[in-house]
Design a protein around this motif. Structure first.
Motif, mmCIF file in Angstrom:
data_model
loop_
_atom_site.group_PDB
_atom_site.id
_atom_site.type_symbol
_atom_site.label_atom_id
_atom_site.label_comp_id
_atom_site.label_asym_id
_atom_site.label_seq_id
_atom_site.Cartn_x
_atom_site.Cartn_y
_atom_site.Cartn_z
ATOM 1 N N ASP A 68 0.803 -1.211 0.000
ATOM 2 C CA ASP A 68 0.000 0.000 0.000
ATOM 3 C C ASP A 68 0.845 1.274 0.000
ATOM 4 O O ASP A 68 0.434 2.289 -0.551
ATOM 5 C CB ASP A 68 -0.906 0.018 1.237
ATOM 6 N N TRP A 69 2.018 1.241 0.625
ATOM 7 C CA TRP A 69 2.815 2.458 0.803
ATOM 8 C C TRP A 69 3.176 3.126 -0.518
ATOM 9 O O TRP A 69 3.270 4.344 -0.599
ATOM 10 C CB TRP A 69 4.077 2.140 1.594
ATOM 11 N N SER A 70 3.386 2.354 -1.553
ATOM 12 C CA SER A 70 3.803 2.918 -2.835
ATOM 13 C C SER A 70 2.663 3.049 -3.829
ATOM 14 O O SER A 70 2.888 3.423 -4.982
ATOM 15 C CB SER A 70 4.919 2.055 -3.447
ATOM 16 N N SER A 71 1.431 2.774 -3.410
ATOM 17 C CA SER A 71 0.286 2.786 -4.320
ATOM 18 C C SER A 71 -0.433 4.129 -4.302
ATOM 19 O O SER A 71 -1.045 4.499 -3.296
ATOM 20 C CB SER A 71 -0.701 1.683 -3.927
ATOM 21 N N PRO A 72 -0.414 4.887 -5.411
ATOM 22 C CA PRO A 72 -1.162 6.150 -5.441
ATOM 23 C C PRO A 72 -2.646 5.953 -5.164
ATOM 24 O O PRO A 72 -3.273 6.786 -4.492
ATOM 25 C CB PRO A 72 -0.925 6.660 -6.864
ATOM 26 N N GLU A 73 -3.216 4.871 -5.652
ATOM 27 C CA GLU A 73 -4.645 4.636 -5.477
ATOM 28 C C GLU A 73 -5.009 4.470 -4.006
ATOM 29 O O GLU A 73 -6.033 4.970 -3.544
ATOM 30 C CB GLU A 73 -5.075 3.394 -6.269
ATOM 31 N N VAL A 74 -4.155 3.761 -3.267
ATOM 32 C CA VAL A 74 -4.424 3.566 -1.840
ATOM 33 C C VAL A 74 -4.352 4.902 -1.102
ATOM 34 O O VAL A 74 -5.234 5.247 -0.312
ATOM 35 C CB VAL A 74 -3.439 2.550 -1.236
ATOM 36 N N TRP A 75 -3.318 5.692 -1.350
ATOM 37 C CA TRP A 75 -3.192 6.991 -0.686
ATOM 38 C C TRP A 75 -4.373 7.888 -1.016
ATOM 39 O O TRP A 75 -4.930 8.552 -0.134
ATOM 40 C CB TRP A 75 -1.874 7.669 -1.099
ATOM 41 N N GLN A 76 -4.770 7.927 -2.270
ATOM 42 C CA GLN A 76 -5.886 8.785 -2.667
ATOM 43 C C GLN A 76 -7.175 8.362 -1.976
ATOM 44 O O GLN A 76 -8.036 9.205 -1.671
ATOM 45 C CB GLN A 76 -6.045 8.758 -4.177
ATOM 46 N N ASN A 77 -7.310 7.083 -1.685
ATOM 47 C CA ASN A 77 -8.506 6.589 -1.018
ATOM 48 C C ASN A 77 -8.655 7.162 0.392
ATOM 49 O O ASN A 77 -9.772 7.379 0.877
ATOM 50 C CB ASN A 77 -8.468 5.062 -0.956
ATOM 51 N N TYR A 78 -7.519 7.453 1.059
ATOM 52 C CA TYR A 78 -7.559 7.967 2.435
ATOM 53 C C TYR A 78 -7.396 9.475 2.508
ATOM 54 O O TYR A 78 -7.418 10.049 3.586
ATOM 55 C CB TYR A 78 -6.512 7.234 3.280
ATOM 56 N N ARG A 79 -7.162 10.128 1.392
ATOM 57 C CA ARG A 79 -7.275 11.575 1.178
ATOM 58 C C ARG A 79 -6.195 12.416 1.848
ATOM 59 O O ARG A 79 -5.495 13.164 1.184
ATOM 60 C CB ARG A 79 -8.659 12.081 1.606
ATOM 61 N N SER A 80 -6.043 12.370 3.186
ATOM 62 C CA SER A 80 -5.078 13.245 3.847
ATOM 63 C C SER A 80 -4.671 12.632 5.184
ATOM 64 O O SER A 80 -5.262 11.657 5.643
ATOM 65 C CB SER A 80 -5.663 14.649 4.063
ATOM 66 N N CYS A 81 -3.671 13.237 5.795
ATOM 67 C CA CYS A 81 -3.127 12.729 7.057
ATOM 68 C C CYS A 81 -3.512 13.635 8.218
ATOM 69 O O CYS A 81 -3.445 14.859 8.112
ATOM 70 C CB CYS A 81 -1.601 12.641 6.954
ATOM 71 N N THR A 82 -3.896 13.037 9.347
ATOM 72 C CA THR A 82 -4.025 13.743 10.615
ATOM 73 C C THR A 82 -3.097 13.069 11.612
ATOM 74 O O THR A 82 -3.172 11.862 11.826
ATOM 75 C CB THR A 82 -5.469 13.716 11.144
ATOM 76 N N LEU A 83 -2.202 13.856 12.213
ATOM 77 C CA LEU A 83 -1.223 13.379 13.188
ATOM 78 C C LEU A 83 -1.374 14.263 14.417
ATOM 79 O O LEU A 83 -1.153 15.470 14.334
ATOM 80 C CB LEU A 83 0.181 13.487 12.598
ATOM 81 N N SER A 84 -1.796 13.689 15.547
ATOM 82 C CA SER A 84 -2.246 14.556 16.637
ATOM 83 C C SER A 84 -2.231 13.832 17.981
ATOM 84 O O SER A 84 -2.391 12.607 18.048
ATOM 85 C CB SER A 84 -3.666 15.033 16.323
ATOM 86 N N SER A 85 -2.092 14.637 19.048
ATOM 87 C CA SER A 85 -2.325 14.111 20.397
ATOM 88 C C SER A 85 -3.618 14.651 20.991
ATOM 89 O O SER A 85 -3.918 14.380 22.159
ATOM 90 C CB SER A 85 -1.143 14.464 21.312
ATOM 91 N N THR A 86 -4.397 15.383 20.208
ATOM 92 C CA THR A 86 -5.598 16.034 20.744
ATOM 93 C C THR A 86 -6.868 15.802 19.928
ATOM 94 O O THR A 86 -7.956 16.126 20.405
ATOM 95 C CB THR A 86 -5.392 17.565 20.824
ATOM 96 N N TYR A 87 -6.784 15.244 18.753
ATOM 97 C CA TYR A 87 -7.894 15.271 17.811
ATOM 98 C C TYR A 87 -8.999 14.276 18.145
ATOM 99 O O TYR A 87 -10.159 14.521 17.831
ATOM 100 C CB TYR A 87 -7.364 14.997 16.405
ATOM 101 N N TRP A 88 -8.661 13.164 18.802
ATOM 102 C CA TRP A 88 -9.608 12.063 18.924
ATOM 103 C C TRP A 88 -10.284 11.973 20.290
ATOM 104 O O TRP A 88 -10.814 10.944 20.665
ATOM 105 C CB TRP A 88 -8.925 10.747 18.578
ATOM 106 N N GLY A 89 -10.265 13.028 21.066
ATOM 107 C CA GLY A 89 -11.002 13.036 22.323
ATOM 108 C C GLY A 89 -10.489 12.016 23.321
ATOM 109 O O GLY A 89 -9.329 12.034 23.718
ATOM 110 N N GLU A 90 -11.342 11.087 23.731
ATOM 111 C CA GLU A 90 -10.970 10.097 24.737
ATOM 112 C C GLU A 90 -9.807 9.220 24.284
ATOM 113 O O GLU A 90 -9.125 8.622 25.121
ATOM 114 C CB GLU A 90 -12.176 9.217 25.085
#
Length: 236
Positions: A68-90
């Motif tokens: 999956d890491w090198s597949s453009p189709e797979v990346w496009q399916n997930y659209r964008s990245c969120t990297l966070s210590s606060t975004y997911w609440g609990e």
């Protein structure tokens, strides 16, 4: 990674995932650097990053390897990245331990300061549930072996160099075989503190964990007490 140059990329910042279909990386659309003082007087930093949609970086390179890491189709399916210590609440991460009483974080010094979290190898698999940060990349994956370097810039903001390793746990791969590196220019937005503290106690806590408490004044963030950057003369 030499290609990340904020002077050449007038955005909040830039993030690269080596080996993915966009070797020049992706613009960062959201970033927040915040702090909190816990009941023991320790200072923690939270970071929140969201990239632009992967396809906004232009035409992807064709896949150069398996998976999956090198597949453009797979990346496009997930659209964008969120990297966070606060975004997911609990399910938020712990963030970074930035300072302890008597060992303050140096906001005014020009010397780079390095913070780390979740060194590899993880001792137990259940540590995946208690990491400093969470990531949505190719699904809800995992990040560890974090290193964040803060360097004060002449304008008072900080250059933030953030790197770590990624496991594609969404598809059952628990090996941290992939990497990311981000470069951001940002300021510390606020430092929350326990509502149980008096103003004098809160100031003592602040003074114990940052070198420049005079940069802050009391305020509220989402109804919670916080130290916020002091307004300069001429601001309304």
């Amino acid at each position: 990674m030499e290609r990340i140059d904020l002077e050449d990329n007038p955005t909040i910042g830039w993030i690269v995932f080596p080996g993915n279909p966009w070797p020049d990386g992706h613009a960062i659309e959201e970033f927040a650097w915040t702090g909190r003082i816990d009941e023991n007087g320790n200072l923690w930093f939270d970071l929140h990053l969201r990239s632009a949609e992967y396809v906004a970086a232009g035409e992807p390179e064709s896949g150069m390897g398996a998976g999956d890491w090198s597949s453009p189709e797979v990346w496009q399916n997930y659209r964008s990245c969120t990297l966070s210590s606060t975004y997911w609440g609990e399910d938020d991460g712990t963030g970074l331990l930035a300072a302890t009483p008597g060992n303050p974080f140096q906001l005014k010094k020009l010397t780079p300061q390095r913070l780390t979290a979740d060194p590899l190898p993880l001792i137990e698999l259940d540590q995946l549930e208690y990491l400093a940060f969470n990531i949505y990349l190719l699904g809800h994956d995992s990040v560890a072996d974090q290193e964040v370097v803060f360097t004060r810039r002449p304008d008072g903001t900080h250059a933030i160099a953030w790197r770590g390793r990624i496991a594609l746990t969404y598809v059952g791969d628990n090996d941290f075989r992939h990497e990311f590196e981000a470069r951001i220019a940002a300021s510390l937005e606020y430092i929350r503190y326990p509502a149980s503290l008096s103003l004098e106690e809160a100031h003592d806590h602040l003074q114990a964990v940052v070198d420049a408490p005079e940069l802050f004044e009391t305020g509220l963030v989402d109804g919670q007490p916080a130290w916020v950057p002091k307004r300069t003369t001429g601001q309304r």
